[in-house]
Design a protein around this motif. Structure first.
Motif: not given
Length: 987
Positions: A484, A487-488, A490, A507-509, A512, A534
């Protein structure tokens, strides 16, 4: 009216006194059409606008250059004199002055010659073409000229010599042609000269002009194809920076350079210097930079380097140096860069790091590269004290142990590579606590160790390195949950999480971070769900170059719009999943596609027929082990760059095209386990000179192997087993030179292909992993990781007849020879023992006869042998390797054989009869040839006498004459005996 005249005279005198050289300019301005807006002169503004017309500016860097924006002195990259307003500086260096801007390209307008007062011109790091000769010699006020790193094409003008005020000249890597250096003789003020990357091999004696530059302080001539250089004596006291890397000078030049008194930076990388580092280098204690990488230096690093207390950069990488890192290096507190990578450096780094960590106030070390060495031990905890460290490379050494948490204190760290070592334990949040500047993180393993390095990070941890771009944690343990903490991130460009133990759904995130990715490798995990998730959400990733989801549990179909969502995709690997449905024709619209691997799925239907030849860059097609059917598209054979075609284990049917005018540079054809039929196409031998692997086993091919097929000289694997082929095995099999060589060749399909340095071997691993070779008894063995050593001929389960050609024993590099289940006759070739690399020999279920050649005992690499079900006889040869094959079944079905592991020959009931029959068999060819010779000789003479009367009369007259000889001999012999008896009686 006289007073104004006096005032005018006084004003004119004032202008002459204080404006001096600028007076002429002032006069020109007052009496010409030129006028100023702000500080800008109209002539120069128009010249700059004319230059802009010929420039392609994709980043719109020159947006301020507009006619309505009249003051050109405020334009981007333009600098003017505050007093006169003339343009004195034009700086369009892409790297120095912009952030993530594209290069300027196009031609350089000769209108720039209007900038008569230009002193500084920097057009470096762009993509300008042509050659700026039309104006370059006209701007005579130039002090600084940098045209490096462009795409100029043509010979540089000798008018450069007109720039007599020039202090700085850099043409490095600009692709200009320089055949004469005479222009340098006029540049007497030159302090900096950069010609790196220029071919100076034809300049000859004009190199001597460099020696006339008395003021020269920096000389950059790297990669100029120089093998010699004039003795430099005129600037031994001025030259401080010398870069001659990438040339072929050898060691003799090294000692001569050490005579330079003011030298502070020396780069002799890749100049073929050999032997130990000369101790005479101790004289150059003033050196701050010393680069000797990429040579053939040997021995230990000399202790005399300890005198270099001012050393800031030491590059000794890519040599053959050995021994430990000198302890004195720990006192190099001014050292900023140390590279000892790819040497035989051994020992530990603890004392060296401890020494640097004690520097006051702090060590200045920024780059430490010790990768690919023989260093041992662990990373010392004191590594955290090297506060300035930006890059740390400790990959592929013999280091082990746990990774210290103090690494997390290196707040300046940008790149960390600890790959290919024997680390254990775990990595926690403390290991990454202050790594906010981290861009590259590589901690990978070749294979997953029994106790893999475990990332013990909480699910709500927010990682500090939000600027991370490269991430490779192959064979570490991150899962089972999907990490997880990604997720940040980017700005991620490359994610390689192969075999990291993830058993989860994406995962859904994740979308991004998806659009910025260039490389996504999640292979060999247990990730499930639709693939790719995706893409189904319509997300477009224009940067994606590689997608590798191999070896997971993805299901669903391949998205129909894959060409729209990933328009720049180069490598697509979805093999070993649960994907179903057909292959969409949109895959042929991926114009940059280089490799597609969809093997071992549940794909069905027919392949798109006409589009393949339009994929100009496609090299690998791997679709094996699916349920595809129909005919193999003819267009697929004409794909321009195709090297690997693997369609095995499907339901393809029909014939292969009998004639093809154009064929790609194929090196692998694997169509095994299908329902293909017809003859082997003749064009394969004529049009595929680079073919290395031909695998057509388990089809319904018929007909013969033609001599044209022997033109496949590069062939290493020929597998035609389980077909309906007949006829004899051609003697020209000896022409397979790819099988005749003993040394292994590098497998081309393990090529290092990359997108900006990222290793993309994964695209071809599928083929390497799944080349199956049938050995015997229907048992299939996979060759994993050793395919470069494998050289094989498998013609088993066909209807070949005749003898085994003796030329086949000349294939000295052959690993496997399987001719079983045919109708071969005759004897096993006597020189079979010369094939020293044979690991598998299967000649079973044929009609071979005679004895087993004794030379077979010389096959020391043999680990599988089957000679069963033939008509072989006699004693089984003995030998060290044969004793390791005690299974009697490998000789079964040959009642005439005896010896271990069968019955002893002494107790064999028919041994004498068998030996007699074997002797008769051995002598049979001799008697047959003798009989034929007698008959031919007899009738050659007698037939001639019967047919020619004159020859017959002459022959018999000759016989009559010859009868006198034995009569005379007999009379003489009788007279001699009588005389001897008479003498004896009288005695």
């Amino acid at each position: 009216m006289a007073i104004p005249s006096i005032q005018s005279a006084i004003l004119l005198s004032f202008l002459v006194l204080f404006l001096g050289p600028n007076l002429q300019t002032a006069k020109l301005c007052s009496c010409s059409d030129d006028h100023k807006v702000g500080n800008c002169h109209s002539i120069e503004r128009l010249a700059l606008l004319d230059f802009k017309k010929g420039v392609e500016d994709p980043s719109n860097r020159l947006s301020s250059w507009r006619l309505e924006n009249e003051d050109c002195c405020k334009w981007h990259g333009v600098g003017c004199n505050n007093v006169t307003g003339y343009v004195e500086e034009l700086d369009l260096n892409t790297i120095k002055n912009t952030t993530q801007a594209a290069e300027l390209s196009g031609g350089i307008s000769p209108a720039l010659a209007q900038l008569k007062h230009l002193k500084y011109l920097d057009l470096s790091h762009n993509a300008f073409g042509g050659i700026p000769n039309q104006f370059i010699g006209s701007v005579k006020e130039l002090r600084y000229l940098d045209l490096s790193w462009n795409y100029f094409d043509g010979r540089i003008s000798q008018q450069l010599g007109n720039l007599s005020h020039l202090h700085h000249l850099d043409l490095s890597y600009s692709r200009v042609s320089i055949q004469e250096l005479q222009f340098l003789s006029h540049l007497t003020s030159l302090e900096y000269l950069g010609l790196s990357g220029s071919d100076l091999s034809e300049t000859g004696e004009s190199l001597q002009y460099i020696n006339r530059l008395h003021s020269l302080s920096e000389l950059h001539l790297s990669f100029c194809k120089l093998s010699s250089f004039p003795l430099m004596t005129n600037f031994t006291t001025t030259l401080s920076v010398l870069d001659l890397s990438g040339n072929n000078f050898g060691g003799f030049f090294f000692k001569a350079i050490l005579n330079f008194i003011a030298l502070q930076s020396l780069d002799l990388s890749a100049t073929e210097i050999q032997g130990p580092i000369p101790k005479a280098i101790a004289q150059k204690t003033s050196l701050r930079t010393l680069r000797l990488g990429g040579n053939d230096l040997t021995g230990h690093i000399p202790d005399v380097l300890a005198n270099f207390t001012s050393l800031e950069c030491l590059g000794l990488h890519d040599n053959h140096l050995e021994g430990p890192i000198p302890l004195s290096f720990g006192a190099f507190c001014k050292l900023k860069e140390l590279s000892l990578a790819r040497n035989n450096i051994s020992g530990e780094i603890t004392e060296f790091v401890n020494g640097l960590s004690s520097c006051r106030p702090n060590s200045l070390l920024e780059i430490l590269d010790l990768g690919d060495t023989k260093l041992t031990g662990n990373i010392p905890y004191s590594i955290g004290n090297l506060k300035s460290l930006r890059r740390l490379y400790l990959y592929q050494t013999s280091m082990n142990g746990t990774i210290p948490k103090s690494l997390g204190q290196l707040s300046e760290l940008e790149a960390l590579d600890l790959s290919l070592n024997a680390w254990d334990g775990e990595l926690t949040e403390d290991h990454f606590a202050n790594l906010a500047n981290l861009i590259d993180l590589h901690i990978s393993f070749d294979e997953k160790p029994p106790e893999p390095l475990f990332f013990n990070l909480s699910s709500n941890w927010v990682c500090p390195f939000t600027e991370l771009f490269h991430l490779d944690l192959t064979n570490c343990q991150l899962g089972p949950p999907f990490p997880s903490w990604l997720r940040n991130l980017n700005r991620l460009g490359d994610i390689v999480l192969e075999n990291v133990g993830i058993s989860d759904k994406i995962p859904n995130w994740f979308p991004k971070i998806y659009p910025s990715l260039r490389v996504l490798d999640l292979s060999n995990n247990q990730i499930s769900g639709k693939v790719p998730l995706e893409l189904r959400n319509g997300l477009k990733s224009t940067e994606m170059g590689m997608l590798n989801l191999r070896g997971n549990l993805f299901s669903g179909t391949i998205p129909l719009n894959i060409n729209e969502t990933m328009p720049n995709l180069e490598f697509l690997t979805l093999s070993n999943n649960l994907i179903e449905g057909s292959i969409p024709s949109s895959i042929c619209n991926l114009n940059r596609l280089r490799a597609v691997s969809l093997s071992s799925n549940n794909l069905s239907g027919e392949l798109p027929q006409e589009c393949w030849k339009d994929l100009q860059f496609l090299e690998i097609i791997h679709l094996s082990n699916n349920h595809l059917s129909g005919k193999v598209p003819i267009s697929i054979w004409s794909t321009p760059q195709l090297s690997i075609l693997s369609l095995s284990e499907n339901g393809f049917s029909g014939n292969l095209p009998p004639n093809l005018k154009t064929v790609g540079p194929l090196r692998v054809i694997d169509l095994g386990e299908n329902s293909l039929s017809g003859n082997l196409p003749m064009w394969m031998g004529k049009r595929l000179p680079q073919l290395e692997i031909l695998r057509l086993r388990s089809n319904s091919f018929s007909g013969f192997i033609h001599e044209h097929h022997c033109l496949l000289h590069s062939l290493r694997i020929l597998d035609l087993a389980h077909n309906g082929l007949s006829g004899t095995i051609p003697h020209c099999f000896g022409n397979f030179s790819g099988m005749a060589t003993v040394d292994p060749t590098d497998p081309f399909f393990i090529s290092m292909v990359s997108i900006e340095g990222i290793d993309l071997r994964r695209s071809s691993e599928d083929f390497e992993d799944q080349v199956n070779v049938w050995i015997t008894k229907g048992i299939e063995r996979e060759y994993n990781g050793t395919l470069e050593f494998l050289k094989c001929i498998d013609l088993s389960h066909n209807a070949f007849s005749g003898e085994i050609p003796r030329e086949i024993t000349g294939l000295l590099g052959l690993s496997i020879l399987n001719l079983s289940m045919n109708q071969l006759t005759g004897r096993i070739p006597e020189k079979i023992g010369s094939m020293q690399r044979l690991e598998v020999l299967d000649l079973s279920r044929n009609q071979l006869s005679g004895s087993i050649p004794p030379s077979i005992s010389a096959l020391n690499s043999l680990n599988h042998l089957n000679l069963s079900s033939n008509n072989l006889s006699g004693r089984i040869p003995s030998g060290n390797q044969l004793q390791t094959l005690p299974d009697p079944s490998i000789y079964a079905g040959n009642p005439g054989l005896c010896g271990a592991p069968l019955k002893d020959c002494a107790t064999h009931p028919d041994i004498h009869r068998l030996n007699h029959e074997e002797d008769k068999e051995d002598w049979l060819p001799f008697f047959i040839s003798m009989s034929i010779g007698f008959v031919v000789g007899f009738w050659s003479v007698c037939g001639s006498l019967l047919l020619n009367k004159s020859w017959r009369y002459a022959f018999f007259r000759f016989i009559d004459d010859m009868t006198i000889i034995p009569v005379c001999v007999a009379v003489k012999a009788r007279s001699f005996r009588l005389g001897r008896n008479h003498n004896a009686q009288h005695a």
